[in-house]
Design a protein around this motif. Structure first.
Motif, short mmCIF file in Angstrom:
data_model
loop_
_atom_site.label_atom_id
_atom_site.label_comp_id
_atom_site.label_asym_id
_atom_site.label_seq_id
_atom_site.Cartn_x
_atom_site.Cartn_y
_atom_site.Cartn_z
N LYS A 297 0.85 -10.07 6.91
CA LYS A 297 -0.51 -9.61 7.22
C LYS A 297 -1.04 -8.62 6.18
CE LYS A 297 0.13 -10.13 12.19
NZ LYS A 297 0.16 -9.43 13.48
N GLY A 298 -0.22 -8.32 5.18
CA GLY A 298 -0.63 -7.40 4.14
C GLY A 298 -0.41 -5.94 4.47
N GLN A 299 0.36 -5.66 5.51
CA GLN A 299 0.63 -4.28 5.92
C GLN A 299 1.90 -3.77 5.26
OE1 GLN A 299 0.91 -5.43 10.02
NE2 GLN A 299 -1.07 -4.52 10.52
N LYS A 300 1.82 -2.59 4.68
CA LYS A 300 2.99 -1.95 4.07
C LYS A 300 3.88 -1.44 5.20
CE LYS A 300 4.39 1.70 0.96
NZ LYS A 300 4.04 3.02 0.49
N LEU A 301 5.14 -1.83 5.17
CA LEU A 301 6.08 -1.46 6.23
C LEU A 301 7.05 -0.37 5.82
CD1 LEU A 301 7.00 -4.95 7.72
CD2 LEU A 301 5.22 -3.37 8.44
N SER A 302 6.85 0.21 4.66
CA SER A 302 7.80 1.21 4.18
C SER A 302 7.23 2.62 4.31
CB SER A 302 8.17 0.93 2.73
OG SER A 302 7.01 0.94 1.92
N SER A 303 8.14 3.56 4.41
CA SER A 303 7.77 4.97 4.43
C SER A 303 7.70 5.47 2.99
CB SER A 303 8.83 5.77 5.20
OG SER A 303 8.71 7.14 4.92
N ASN A 304 6.61 6.16 2.67
CA ASN A 304 6.47 6.71 1.31
C ASN A 304 7.60 7.68 0.98
OD1 ASN A 304 4.11 5.29 0.83
ND2 ASN A 304 2.81 6.92 1.62
#
Length: 143
Positions: A88-95
């Motif tokens: 869906k184009g969502q970033k799933l990682s923590s910065n």
């Protein structure tokens, strides 16, 4: 409704109908776990948010990230480090983990993951573990 059984950490529902039984296995219900990632201590000096969340930290122990996942901890760590984006184009990682994550700390979570958890149980366990580690003197980030 039917009868619910737990088989090898999975929920199985048996529906008794007039002439036969239907077995429905719900696989995704109990497959969550928690994990801990050690962070570089640079996160404490470079991130105001991290520093403000950990006023008790004295620099002796490590900086940690606590999370929960339906993946294996190793798969989830890789997602964080590679800035994984889902379909869906969502970033799933923590910065924070992407920038400061060093490695997994299984000794801090393996005993907790002995029993499969629901998503809700894992969310509660993530917070409990993070707060327990803070009380022990670690600097901890969690969502």
């Amino acid at each position: 409704m039917g009868t619910v059984y737990w088989v090898q950490g999975r929920m199985v529902v048996v529906l008794e109908l007039k002439f036969f039984s239907i077995f429905i296995e719900i696989i995704t219900v109990m497959k969550y776990s928690v994990y801990v990632i050690e962070l570089s201590k640079k996160v404490f000096t470079e991130s105001v948010k991290f520093r403000n969340a950990n006023p008790q930290f004295n620099g002796v122990l490590e900086c940690l990230y606590v999370g929960m996942t339906s993946k294996t901890p190793a798969e989830r760590f890789k997602q964080h480090k590679t800035a994984f984006v889902n379909k869906k184009g969502q970033k799933l990682s923590s910065n924070i983990v992407q920038k400061y994550g060093i490695y997994l700390r299984p000794s801090l979570y393996d005993d907790i993951n002995g029993r499969p958890m629901t998503r809700q149980q894992a969310l509660k366990m993530e917070e409990k573990l993070a707060m327990d580690l803070r009380r022990q003197g670690y600097a901890v980030w969690f969502n």
